[in-house]
Design an enzyme around this catalytic site. Structure first.
Site, PDB file in Angstrom:
ATOM      1  N   ASN A 111       0.847  -1.186   0.000  1.00 39.56           N
ATOM      2  CA  ASN A 111       0.000   0.000   0.000  1.00 39.56           C
ATOM      3  C   ASN A 111       0.885   1.239   0.000  1.00 39.56           C
ATOM      4  O   ASN A 111       2.049   1.189   0.415  1.00 39.56           O
ATOM      5  CB  ASN A 111      -0.880  -0.001   1.258  1.00 39.56           C
ATOM      6  CG  ASN A 111      -1.822   1.189   1.320  1.00 39.56           C
ATOM      7  OD1 ASN A 111      -2.514   1.488   0.351  1.00 39.56           O
ATOM      8  ND2 ASN A 111      -1.852   1.881   2.448  1.00 39.56           N
ATOM      9  N   HIS A 113       0.776   5.133   1.543  1.00 43.93           N
ATOM     10  CA  HIS A 113       0.048   5.933   2.528  1.00 43.93           C
ATOM     11  C   HIS A 113       0.597   7.356   2.521  1.00 43.93           C
ATOM     12  O   HIS A 113       1.819   7.554   2.506  1.00 43.93           O
ATOM     13  CB  HIS A 113       0.218   5.319   3.920  1.00 43.93           C
ATOM     14  CG  HIS A 113      -0.550   6.041   4.975  1.00 43.93           C
ATOM     15  ND1 HIS A 113      -1.922   5.924   5.107  1.00 43.93           N
ATOM     16  CD2 HIS A 113      -0.152   6.898   5.952  1.00 43.93           C
ATOM     17  CE1 HIS A 113      -2.322   6.685   6.115  1.00 43.93           C
ATOM     18  NE2 HIS A 113      -1.275   7.285   6.645  1.00 43.93           N
ATOM     19  N   SER A 140       4.634   6.979   2.237  1.00 47.65           N
ATOM     20  CA  SER A 140       5.327   5.734   2.565  1.00 47.65           C
ATOM     21  C   SER A 140       4.715   4.581   1.781  1.00 47.65           C
ATOM     22  O   SER A 140       3.486   4.448   1.725  1.00 47.65           O
ATOM     23  CB  SER A 140       5.176   5.415   4.062  1.00 47.65           C
ATOM     24  OG  SER A 140       5.542   6.505   4.880  1.00 47.65           O
ATOM     25  N   ASP A 149      -2.048   0.382   8.638  1.00 47.56           N
ATOM     26  CA  ASP A 149      -0.930   1.270   8.302  1.00 47.56           C
ATOM     27  C   ASP A 149       0.301   1.030   9.183  1.00 47.56           C
ATOM     28  O   ASP A 149       1.058   1.960   9.483  1.00 47.56           O
ATOM     29  CB  ASP A 149      -1.351   2.746   8.413  1.00 47.56           C
ATOM     30  CG  ASP A 149      -2.454   3.116   7.441  1.00 47.56           C
ATOM     31  OD1 ASP A 149      -2.513   2.505   6.353  1.00 47.56           O
ATOM     32  OD2 ASP A 149      -3.256   4.007   7.760  1.00 47.56           O
TER      33      ASP A 149
END
Length: 223
Positions: A111, A113, A140, A149
């Site tokens: 992912n 973020h 990030s 996260d």
């Protein structure tokens, strides 16, 4: 050394600008991947248009058609696994994923973020950064784990917070860096240079004590 592109699946919910960054990097010959399908939980996601223009299969799987998060994720897993990806890329997929889903793809799910994790996990990162008065902000790329996260970080990019910044001006500056580091992280994984292990991220066989951080005025490289 692999001799064929790494198959990936991309999940989106909206505009798809990070998807476009991946498509563009692939088209320039910089990213050795094959995007086998783009899946969205929203039929109006502009990222679907981007994918279709690039000749990529698209699927809309609305979460509103399922009685629970677990039921939705089970169908999503079925669609993903049918394409046999080696990596699942979250590119603005605005869903909290079930623990079963995350564990199914653990080490193969990433992912991006919009903050310098571990700061500002969750939503509204730019507003929160401005309220906190921080001097630096950024983005990030991380492996996804069941805790939101909180997965091991692959790479970050940092931008200054300027006097007079608004959430939208700060978001635009951060997004420019997202488009640099996401293709780079995917490239490293496709080349077999990055792996997630129990004790963190390994690059070229060496455990990263801290992730590399690109500055806004530096050039992304393969190093």
């Amino acid at each position: 050394m692999r001799t064929s592109p790494m198959p990936i699946v991309v999940l989106i919910s909206g505009n798809g600008s990070n998807l476009q960054a991946l498509i563009d990097s692939q088209a320039r010959g910089e990213l050795p991947v094959e995007i086998r399908v783009v899946i969205s939980n929203r039929s109006d996601a502009y990222g679907l248009v981007r994918a279709r223009k690039a000749g990529i299969e698209t699927i809309v799987l609305s979460h509103r058609d399922f009685p629970s998060r677990e039921a939705y994720d089970a169908k999503l897993m079925e669609l993903i696994d049918a394409r046999q990806p080696e990596l699942v890329v979250l590119a603005g997929f605005m869903r909290i994923l079930s623990e079963r889903f995350v564990n199914h793809y653990l080490g193969r799910l990433i992912n991006i973020h919009p903050s310098l994790l571990p700061a500002f996990r969750g939503l509204d990162t730019h507003e929160r950064a401005l309220r906190a008065g921080v001097k630096e902000h950024g983005c990030s790329v991380h492996f996804v784990t069941p805790e939101l996260d909180a997965g091991p970080i692959i790479i970050q990019a940092r931008v200054p917070v300027l006097d007079g910044d608004t959430p939208s001006t700060l978001a635009a500056r951060v997004q420019t860096q997202e488009h640099r580091i996401y293709p780079l992280a995917v490239k490293w994984i496709a080349e077999g240079r990055i792996q997630m292990r129990d004790d963190g991220v390994y690059k070229d066989g060496i455990r990263q004590e801290s992730p590399p951080v690109l500055e806004a005025d530096t050039v992304a490289t393969e190093s």
